[in-house]
Design an enzyme around this catalytic site. Structure first.
Site, PDB file in Angstrom:
ATOM      1  N   PHE A 427       0.871  -1.108   0.147  1.00  5.04           N
ATOM      2  CA  PHE A 427       0.704  -0.058   0.000  1.00  5.04           C
ATOM      3  C   PHE A 427       0.516   1.019  -0.014  1.00  5.04           C
ATOM      4  O   PHE A 427       0.519   1.988  -0.700  1.00  5.04           O
ATOM      5  CB  PHE A 427      -0.924   0.169   1.177  1.00  5.04           C
ATOM      6  N   HIS A 428       2.120   1.807   0.630  1.00  2.00           N
ATOM      7  CA  HIS A 428       2.554   2.558   0.292  1.00  2.00           C
ATOM      8  C   HIS A 428       3.105   2.306  -1.186  1.00  2.00           C
ATOM      9  O   HIS A 428       2.989   3.602  -1.740  1.00  2.00           O
ATOM     10  CB  HIS A 428       4.504   2.059   1.039  1.00  2.00           C
ATOM     11  N   GLU A 429       3.569   1.007  -1.737  1.00  2.00           N
ATOM     12  CA  GLU A 429       4.115   1.349  -2.792  1.00  2.00           C
ATOM     13  C   GLU A 429       2.692   2.308  -3.900  1.00  2.00           C
ATOM     14  O   GLU A 429       2.874   2.937  -4.928  1.00  2.00           O
ATOM     15  CB  GLU A 429       4.301  -0.230  -3.957  1.00  2.00           C
TER      16      GLU A 429
END
Length: 480
Positions: A427-429
């Site tokens: 989700f950071h990506e």
């Protein structure tokens, strides 16, 4: 020792203190002929005991016991004119007990450091003021709006419509739960439908963002909202599944557990500053309108300050830098270190604006009672402690819906931790790569790199103590 009888100076005993037992067991006299107290003053045993104890224990700023009595003899009073001829007599020991230096490792955390903190604030203000003036003299005023809202921002209506359409997915999840409550569908069908809903909720905004030539801020906002809704949907489905399991179980852990579906509770959950669903939450009694207004003002100020740092400092450094893998290594290190300070300021402003100001404003407007959105991560002793403390909504979600479910299925602890970081890395990506259209896996690798750091700092903490680990994660935050 006969202070009360003779009024003379008393020599200390071998251990550096006066013989107080005699003094404590003798009655005070009001006879002025002994030269100790005037006739009009009456002193009780407790008063004498308190004065003697405080005089003996306070060895750094008060007169010694004998000198104090002689001061009273000469007419001096506490807080009045003191005759310095009778204070700190050479015969009274100056060293009475074992002490540590204030900055020694055994004493540094047992006292206040407000003065040093104020000094650091003054130094930071002075240094950063000089840097601001130097930057303005070198580059001029660089603030522009096209980074945040470009000419294409007005054409970002597909992203705006996508944000509005995300409300369809919670309604779909509610419909599925309503159907299973009415025994219209079976449990495997419920699981399949929830998987389809959550996967569509993620892929649809990604497709819209990549298809539209949107501004950076619009794309980041959509992807953040997408990730939040996905986490909430997973929590809603998982929690309802567990409630159904407990409600239908013959040996209930809690007999009061009952499964029901409420659209009102789902709507409140989707707006509340939490990622973990439950039918009811602790509530605060009222909304403090003045407090909300002050927090909004702080939010505007710190958001503007964050934008100023990005536009005035970070963007010029990035534009004037060479490719990190094609230039001089020493030059690349210098660029990274030069970016580290403004990046740290932006990160701290982001944390304060989102986790403290915005989430508290949202909680106040919704009367949401549990406002532990972060803990004292600045006192974390290891990287693992830091990740458990700085983002409590995500941490609680990971523990509730990833980590402990893995342990209950006999998955070892280490793979469970890796899986939790894997979900976070994905989700950071998404939040960075999709709006920037830069799929280099930098954010993914940065999060996954924390896994070995967790085990390394845990080892260092066991081997060398907590200070090494604290410096480790603080330097990590400073650079990245």
């Amino acid at each position: 020792m006969e202070i009360l009888d003779s009024g003379g100076v008393t020599m200390p005993t071998e251990n550096g203190g006066a013989d107080l037992d005699t003094l404590r067991h003798r009655k005070p006299r009001s006879d002025s002929s002994n030269g100790l107290l005037p006739d009009s003053v009456t002193v009780s045993d407790a008063d004498v005991r308190d004065r003697v104890d405080s005089a003996v224990e306070d060895t750094q700023g008060k007169a010694n016991l004998a000198g104090e009595n002689e001061i009273r003899e000469s007419g001096g009073e506490a807080g009045g004119n003191v005759d310095v001829r009778y204070t700190y007599r050479p015969s009274v020991p100056a060293h009475r007990r074992v002490r540590e230096s204030p900055l020694s490792s055994d004493a540094i955390f047992k006292q206040s450091h407000a003065g040093l903190f104020n000094l650091c604030v003054v130094v930071l203000v002075a240094v950063n003021s000089r840097l601001i003036i130097e930057n303005l003299m070198k580059y001029g005023w660089l603030i522009r709006t096209d980074f945040w809202f470009s000419s294409t921002s007005l054409r970002d209506w597909p992203l705006f419509m996508c944000c509005l359409s995300l409300s369809i997915f919670p309604l779909a999840a509610f419909t599925v739960e309503k159907l299973v409550l009415q025994k219209c569908i079976s449990e495997p069908v419920v699981i399949i439908l929830h998987i389809i809903i959550t996967m569509t909720e993620v892929l649809y905004p990604v497709y819209v963002t990549l298809r539209c030539d949107s501004a950076f801020l619009s794309g980041v906002t959509l992807m953040l909202l997408t990730c939040i809704v996905w986490l909430k949907l997973v929590s809603y489905a998982h929690t309802n599944y567990d409630i159904r399991t407990l409600a239908n179980s013959s040996d209930k852990a809690n007999p009061e557990v009952s499964y029901y579906v409420s659209l009102k509770s789902l709507a409140y959950f989707m707006l509340a500053p939490t990622l973990c669903y439950q039918p009811s939450y602790p509530r605060s009694p009222c909304i403090r309108k003045g407090w909300v207004a002050r927090q909004f003002a702080k939010l505007i100020i710190f958001t503007g300050f964050m934008g100023f740092i990005i536009e005035q400092y970070i963007n010029p450094i990035v534009r004037n830098s060479k490719h990190p893998l094609k230039g001089d290594l020493l030059y690349g290190v210098e660029r990274v270190l030069k970016l580290s300070v403004p990046n740290l300021y932006v990160w701290l402003c982001m944390f304060y604006c989102f986790f403290h100001l915005w989430l508290n404003i949202l909680a106040e407007l919704l009367c949401f009672g549990d406002r532990e959105f972060y803990k004292d991560w600045w006192n974390a002793k290891s990287v693992g402690d830091y990740w458990r403390m700085w983002n409590m909504p995500v941490h609680k979600w990971m523990v509730r819906h990833v980590y402990f479910p893995c342990l209950r299925r006999n998955i070892p602890k280490v793979p469970a931790i890796i899986l939790a970081f894997l979900v976070s890395a994905v989700f950071h990506e998404l939040c960075i790569a999709v709006p920037c259209r830069l799929f280099k896996l930098w954010a993914f690798l940065g999060i996954m790199f924390q896994v070995p750091l967790v085990f390394i700092t845990n080892y260092l903490q066991e081997r060398f103590g907590s200070m090494v680990c604290s410096l480790n994660w603080k330097s990590n935050s400073f650079v990245f």
